[in-house]
Design an enzyme around this catalytic site. Structure first.
Site, PDB file in Angstrom:
ATOM      1  CG  HIS A 199     -26.003  26.234   1.250  1.00  0.00           C
ATOM      2  ND1 HIS A 199     -26.274  25.631  -0.048  1.00  0.00           N
ATOM      3  CD2 HIS A 199     -26.066  27.716   0.761  1.00  0.00           C
ATOM      4  CE1 HIS A 199     -26.318  26.480  -0.990  1.00  0.00           C
ATOM      5  NE2 HIS A 199     -26.474  27.568  -0.558  1.00  0.00           N
TER       6      HIS A 199
ATOM      7  CB  CYS B  16      -0.952  -0.049   1.120  1.00  0.00           C
ATOM      8  SG  CYS B  16      -1.907   1.769   1.377  1.00  0.00           S
TER       9      CYS B  16
END
Length: 478
Positions: free
Chosen positions: A457, A52
């Site tokens: 948001h 990895c």
């Protein structure tokens, strides 16, 4: 086995020996150190981190990131009013950055070993038994051998890429993931055999840098096992980007000719030969049992050569555990890490077990792809009545500001209870967005639980909220 003070001769009689220093092995070692167990990790490579960190997840993501910047500069910067003129590629510098990133990670693991008093035994580990006593022989590069006598052993020997019998890896023209990370110049034509995660990620890197890339996949679609809606979107987007996808196509033979590789393929009875300067063979991986003689040990294996374990990662041999790719299942670094933690905590006498229902899988192409739990078809095949919510990134304000509006989030819930059963995402940064749904499924959340949670948001995460509301038939922004 409960945690206890380190053995008097911890150097040769540690509490735990871990064979393999990849993600599963090194995380297991760190956790064992945290629990006060005298711990030795045996690793024969020059650096810790396994496949990895050294030749897999980390270097490939470094190249993916760099190639994405390059393509953005060439194709999209002007859309943002950033005028760069002629953009050129310095592949040598890009590769050097990749190597630097890898080095930072491997050195970081060494630091964590020292911090947690973990011993790194540098050499090839071989497990054997003398009666009830477990022995691990560590053969160092200088020819010396040290024998460890641990109370428990964790096998974390990983996996290796599968070769085609007629197309052996030479890492010069016929490449595994290792060779594909260090091609010295951008190929004219890179042929990728296998339409799975590794093939698509590395194929994407070289396509962005200017190569013609052809992906040959024997199955009817790329990304086998993923949700059908996601696969259709991925195929559409990848083809638009310039990847040539040849699905339902079988490789029948190959041969190297100087600096070319000629690969014979067949589809629907029609044969063809593809001429490429490099071939990446990415048809899967198999368990590696380096230093583990299963027959001599009496170790039970599965049908694919993987080590059989229970939900505490115990093998059939007392005090011998196994984790990661060598036990099969999804070949994911984060799965191996969690298995390593479970194995060590089981050794320490803690009440733990491993479960796999909420492990996400990610494909780091662009757009990214993430999968969790059941696909819609799997849920229906299991007899579940389901409700599905989908929300496109094209309806998300933050995605529009970034100019990344491809893809969607799909949430699957039980029609009767509203419990989350699965989620399938394709779009910008979904590798980060999926974690919210992982946490939700871990706590058996409903789609409504996610849908009524306030999301900031403008953010990409609002697509998750909207998809969950879509399950209930009340998405707000579509």
């Amino acid at each position: 086995m409960s945690a206890s003070p380190p053995s008097e001769n911890a150097s040769t009689s540690p509490d735990v020996v871990i064979i393999g220093g990849g993600p599963g092995g090194y995380v297991a070692a760190i956790r064992a150190g945290q629990l006060g167990l005298a711990t030795t990790c045996v690793e024969m490579d020059a650096t810790l981190g396994g496949t990895c960190v050294n030749v897999g997840c980390i270097p490939s993501k470094a190249l993916l990131e760099s190639s994405e910047h390059y393509e953005f500069a060439k194709l999209h910067a002007a859309e943002h009013g950033v005028m760069l003129g002629d953009v050129s590629l310095d592949l040598t510098r890009m590769m050097a950055r990749k190597d630097t990133v890898v080095g930072q990670n491997t050195k970081g693991i060494e630091f964590l070993f020292k911090k947690n008093k973990v011993t790194w035994a540098r050499g090839r580990g071989t497990l054997r038994r003398e009666g009830e006593q477990l022995l691990v022989d560590v053969a160092a590069s200088d020819g010396t051998t040290t024998t460890l006598r641990p109370r428990a052993v964790i096998i974390a020997t990983g996996s290796v890429p599968i070769e085609l019998p007629f197309l052996k890896f030479d890492e010069e023209r016929v490449l595994s993931n290792v060779g594909a990370l260090k091609i010295p110049k951008v190929p004219k034509h890179l042929l990728v055999i296998g339409g799975g995660v590794i093939g698509l990620e590395l194929g994407s890197v070289w396509r962005r840098l200017g190569a013609k890339v052809t992906v040959v996949e024997m199955l009817p679609t790329i990304l086998a096992g993923n949700d059908a809606d996601v696969v259709r979107e991925a195929e559409r987007v990848f083809k638009k980007q310039g990847l040539e996808l040849r699905t339902g196509t079988r490789v029948t033979g190959a041969r190297r000719k100087m600096d070319r590789v000629l690969v014979d393929i067949e589809k629907n009875g029609a044969s063809e030969t593809i001429d490429a300067d490099y071939v990446l063979v990415s048809v899967g991986r198999r368990p590696a049992l380096t230093g583990i003689d299963a027959t001599a040990l009496g170790l039970t294996l599965g049908t694919r050569g993987e080590i059989a374990v229970d939900d505490r990662m115990r093998t059939n041999i007392p005090n011998v555990y196994a984790i990661g790719d060598c036990v099969g299942g999804a070949l994911l670094a984060h799965k191996a890490e969690e298995e390593g933690v479970v194995a060590v905590e089981a050794i320490a006498g803690m009440d733990v077990h491993m479960h796999y229902n909420t492990i996400p899988a990610v494909v780091y192409t662009w757009p990214e792809i993430a999968a969790l739990g059941l696909t819609e078809q799997q849920a229906r095949d299991a007899g579940r009545e389901v409700r599905v919510g989908k929300f496109p990134f094209s309806a998300n304000g933050r995605a529009r500001t970034a100019g990344e509006t491809t893809g969607f989030i799909k949430v699957i819930a039980d029609a009767r209870t509203d419990e989350l059963l699965g989620a399938h995402l394709i779009g910008p940064h979904v590798s980060e967005l999926v974690s919210e749904l992982v946490l939700g499924m871990e706590f058996r959340a409903s789609a409504e639980d996610v849908g009524i949670t306030v999301h900031a948001h403008p953010t990409l995460s609002e697509t998750t909220k909207e998809a969950a509301l879509g399950v209930l038939g009340r998405a707000l922004h579509i």
